[in-house]
Design a protein around this motif. Structure first.
Motif, PDB file in Angstrom:
ATOM      1  N   GLN A   1       3.112   7.886  -6.329  1.00  0.00           N
ATOM      2  CA  GLN A   1       2.239   9.017  -6.720  1.00  0.00           C
ATOM      3  C   GLN A   1       2.948  10.130  -6.631  1.00  0.00           C
TER       4      GLN A   1
ATOM      5  N   GLY B   1       2.584  16.905  -2.610  1.00  0.00           N
ATOM      6  CA  GLY B   1       1.341  17.744  -1.770  1.00  0.00           C
ATOM      7  C   GLY B   1       1.837  17.594  -0.323  1.00  0.00           C
ATOM      8  N   ALA B   2       2.352  16.204   0.196  1.00  0.00           N
ATOM      9  CA  ALA B   2       2.877  16.198   1.574  1.00  0.00           C
ATOM     10  C   ALA B   2       4.078  17.120   1.790  1.00  0.00           C
TER      11      ALA B   2
ATOM     12  N   PHE C   1       4.599  19.973   0.250  1.00  0.00           N
ATOM     13  CA  PHE C   1       3.861  21.223   0.291  1.00  0.00           C
ATOM     14  C   PHE C   1       3.385  21.717   1.745  1.00  0.00           C
TER      15      PHE C   1
ATOM     16  N   LEU D   1       2.301  13.031  -6.894  1.00  0.00           N
ATOM     17  CA  LEU D   1       1.558  14.210  -6.377  1.00  0.00           C
ATOM     18  C   LEU D   1       1.251  13.868  -4.950  1.00  0.00           C
ATOM     19  N   PHE D   2       1.454  12.777  -4.660  1.00  0.00           N
ATOM     20  CA  PHE D   2       1.224  12.724  -2.950  1.00  0.00           C
ATOM     21  C   PHE D   2       2.508  13.094  -2.401  1.00  0.00           C
TER      22      PHE D   2
ATOM     23  N   SER E   1       2.190   1.687  -3.622  1.00  0.00           N
ATOM     24  CA  SER E   1       1.498   2.502  -4.487  1.00  0.00           C
ATOM     25  C   SER E   1       1.231   3.892  -4.271  1.00  0.00           C
ATOM     26  N   VAL E   2       0.957   4.268  -2.826  1.00  0.00           N
ATOM     27  CA  VAL E   2       0.821   5.702  -2.514  1.00  0.00           C
ATOM     28  C   VAL E   2       2.038   6.429  -3.014  1.00  0.00           C
TER      29      VAL E   2
ATOM     30  N   VAL F   1       0.872  -1.410   0.154  1.00  0.00           N
ATOM     31  CA  VAL F   1       0.067  -0.125  -0.096  1.00  0.00           C
ATOM     32  C   VAL F   1       0.658   1.300   0.064  1.00  0.00           C
TER      33      VAL F   1
END
Lengths: 294, 345
Positions: free
Chosen positions: B311, B317-318, B320, B313-314, B307-308, B304
């Motif tokens: 990404q 984003g984090a 950021f 963007l994940f 796969s996260v 899991v």
């Protein structure tokens, strides 16, 4: 005639979904001045929680019952996510409105990516109870039943929120907090705890909106929350930010305009006419947008 | 020229010379760039990074310099990009005319959208610009009369573009084009910031009511900032279309505007180099993280998590959120603080 009835009912049904999506946003904005970009993520969280719950429950259960349980789970998940987001991310940044917006933007980007990473970016079909999938004949028009469910839920939510704001002590604190936060604090009331509660409430409502929207669309997908959120923004702006009744009226107007334009002009014009409506409201009544009391 | 000005001017000039010379370097930097430095892969990646640096710079005029939280900047970049590709392909214009149409159209659009949206301020302005951008996104996706190409995007009409800008082998020329765009944008923004209008923009950002009391027309200052930022964004859109060989609907999405916001804040809002660094690094990280996740770096992690983290963007984003909390002046602000600390001790 029957066409008009059909378009009106579907428009109101859509408006009900917009109201569900926008009311939590409007509530949080009205009290806290936080434009919550993560509201779409709360909706996605609710939709996925419901989808996973429905899949996990035994298939022998009736679909409607599973949906009901899933909706309850989703609302709880949404409330928990809202409380968590407020406590961890928003609270340290009070009085820094731009930073708060930025943090919710980051949260929304990261959460969409996380959902895509875990469950994939393709839409997953959601089971729909036979009752909701059917139609009912009114005035010669065959109306989809689920639109009435959305309307009923929106109406109940509107009544519930109004009662909460007007009749309870919490509502009193919220309304007073919208008017003058410093004064409420000076009177010895912990506004911060109210903020957490309101954020949790917003999350719960968003999750409910997510569940119903996934029923409307028939699928769950990572970007659903974001696309619904944009309409919620438009509704909140048109309705006057922080005003619940304004939000309700604006949601219905947006839903109706969209469906009417889609039917009588051309498919796709509806979305544009919503933006035109927004521009029109801005040009004619810019003062209505500066925020009203809840 | 005093030693101080020389010290201030020299680093950017040296950096520019170095960047302009990159297409002559034929060694490879494993892990940093795909293949040789002057190979088509690296050149294309770097060119796109430079274009994104320019995008971030154009958004910073609106957000960092004037304090306007616009969620519709993607609209103007997309307008520049699509107006170019459409006027080349469907209206069969020559390239110079198409560029003029793209820039003029974008500026006009910015004037109209700005005039309406600036009737409200603050958060409402953010929402209204978002709605306008969304309308454009819908139009592009609906593909009216087959003009925008819908989800497929619109390809650049190859025969209408000079041969130097087409084809894999000519990647260095596209890189120089992107570099040229960034330099033009940098110079324009520097000039703007130092002009009276730039000071007025800063005044509006710092204290709007005070600027109004001082006799500035806040509305006009904001409109000017929006138009200039959009013009630069439109120019970036034109270059983006030339570098990548077409326009894509992702340029119109709300996510794209949000990523512009992320770039500017990551680098440091309201500082020229901050926006440039933020835009460059953002696109670089976005492109390279995707590759890194495919290369098996993450294989040791549980499924899991893997796969996260795959990404980009994940991760971005984090990251950021972390920057907003711990380095509110962005990476360049953080860097500057560390340098000053080092100088003092």
């Amino acid at each position: 005639m029957s066409d008009l009835v059909l378009v009106l009912v579907t428009g109101l049904g859509l408006g009900a979904l917009y109201f569900l999506a926008a009311s939590g946003l409007s509530l949080v904005y009205g009290l806290m001045g936080v434009l919550n970009f993560a509201h779409g993520s709360f909706m996605t969280a609710g939709a996925y929680a419901a989808w996973l719950t429905m899949d996990a429950l035994p298939g022998s259960m009736a679909v409607g019952l599973r949906l009901l349980v899933a909706a309850v789970v989703a609302v709880l998940v949404g409330a928990a996510v809202g409380v968590l987001a407020e406590a961890v991310l928003i609270r340290p940044l009070y009085r820094h409105h731009i930073q708060q917006v930025l943090v919710t933007v980051g949260l929304s980007l990261a959460s969409v990516a996380a959902v895509q990473g875990i469950w994939g970016s393709d839409p997953h079909p959601v089971a729909k109870p036979a009752l909701l999938a059917g139609t009912v004949e009114v005035l010669g028009a065959r109306l989809p039943v689920d639109r009435f469910l959305y309307l009923a839920v929106a109406l109940a939510l509107y009544g519930g929120l109004l009662a909460l704001l007007e009749r309870t002590r919490l509502g009193l604190v919220i309304r007073a907090g919208v008017e003058n936060r410093t004064m409420v604090q000076a009177l010895g009331i912990d506004v911060r705890r109210t903020f957490t509660v309101v954020f949790g409430l917003g999350g719960a409502v968003a999750a409910l909106a997510g569940v119903l929207y996934s029923q409307y669309a028939g699928t769950v997908s990572p970007l659903q929350g974001g696309s619904l959120l944009i309409y919620a923004f438009i509704v909140v702006v048109i309705g006057g930010m922080g005003s619940l009744t304004g939000t309700a009226v604006a949601a219905m107007a947006v839903g109706l305009v969209q469906q009417l334009a889609n039917y009588y002009a051309a498919s796709g014009i509806g979305d544009l006419s919503v933006v035109l409506l927004l521009a029109l409201v801005l040009l004619l009544r810019p003062s209505s947008l500066k925020g009203a009391a809840a | 020229m005093s030693a101080r000005t020389l010290l201030r001017v020299l680093p950017p000039v040296v950096l520019l010379a170095l960047l302009a010379y990159l297409p002559y370097l034929s060694f490879s930097v494993p892990g940093v760039l795909p293949g040789r430095v002057n190979g088509p892969g690296s050149m294309q990646l770097l060119a796109t990074c430079l274009v994104f640096a320019g995008f971030a710079l154009s958004y910073d005029v609106v957000f960092g310099r004037t304090g306007l939280l616009s969620f519709g900047h993607a609209l103007f970049i997309a307008a520049g990009s699509y107006l170019l590709t459409v006027s080349l392909a469907d209206w069969s214009m020559p390239l110079p005319l198409a560029v003029l149409v793209a820039l003029g159209g974008t500026t006009l659009l910015a004037l109209v959208v700005g005039a309406v949206a600036l009737r409200v301020g603050g958060i409402a302005f953010a929402m209204v610009t978002l709605a306008f951008a969304q309308a454009a996104s819908i139009i592009v996706l609906r593909d009216p009369a087959g003009v925008t190409g819908g989800e497929e995007g619109k390809a650049l009409a190859r025969d209408a573009v000079p041969e130097l800008l087409v084809g894999v082998a000519n990647a260095p020329y596209r890189y120089w084009l992107a570099l040229g765009f960034l330099v033009v944008a940098l110079v324009l923004v520097r000039l703007l910031v130092r002009s009276r209008a730039g000071h007025a923009m800063a005044a509006v950002r710092e204290n709007e009511s005070r600027a109004a009391v001082l006799g500035l027309s806040v509305y006009r200052v904001k409109l000017l900032a929006l138009v200039v930022g959009s013009f630069l964004g439109g120019l970036g859109g034109v270059v983006h279309a030339l570098v990548l060989g077409g326009s894509g609907p992702h340029l119109t999405t709300a996510e794209f505007t949000l990523s512009l916001l992320v770039m500017v804040v990551l680098g440091g809002a309201g500082s020229t180099w901050g926006a440039v660094v933020g835009g460059f690094l953002y696109h670089y990280a976005d492109a390279r993280l995707t590759e890194a996740s495919g290369s098996g770096v993450l294989d040791a992690l549980p499924g899991v998590l893997q796969s996260v983290l795959a990404q980009p963007l994940f991760v971005l984003g984090a990251f950021f959120v972390v920057v907003v909390y711990f380095a509110p002046s962005g990476l360049t602000g953080l860097g500057g603080r560390l340098v000053r600390k080092g100088v003092r001790t």
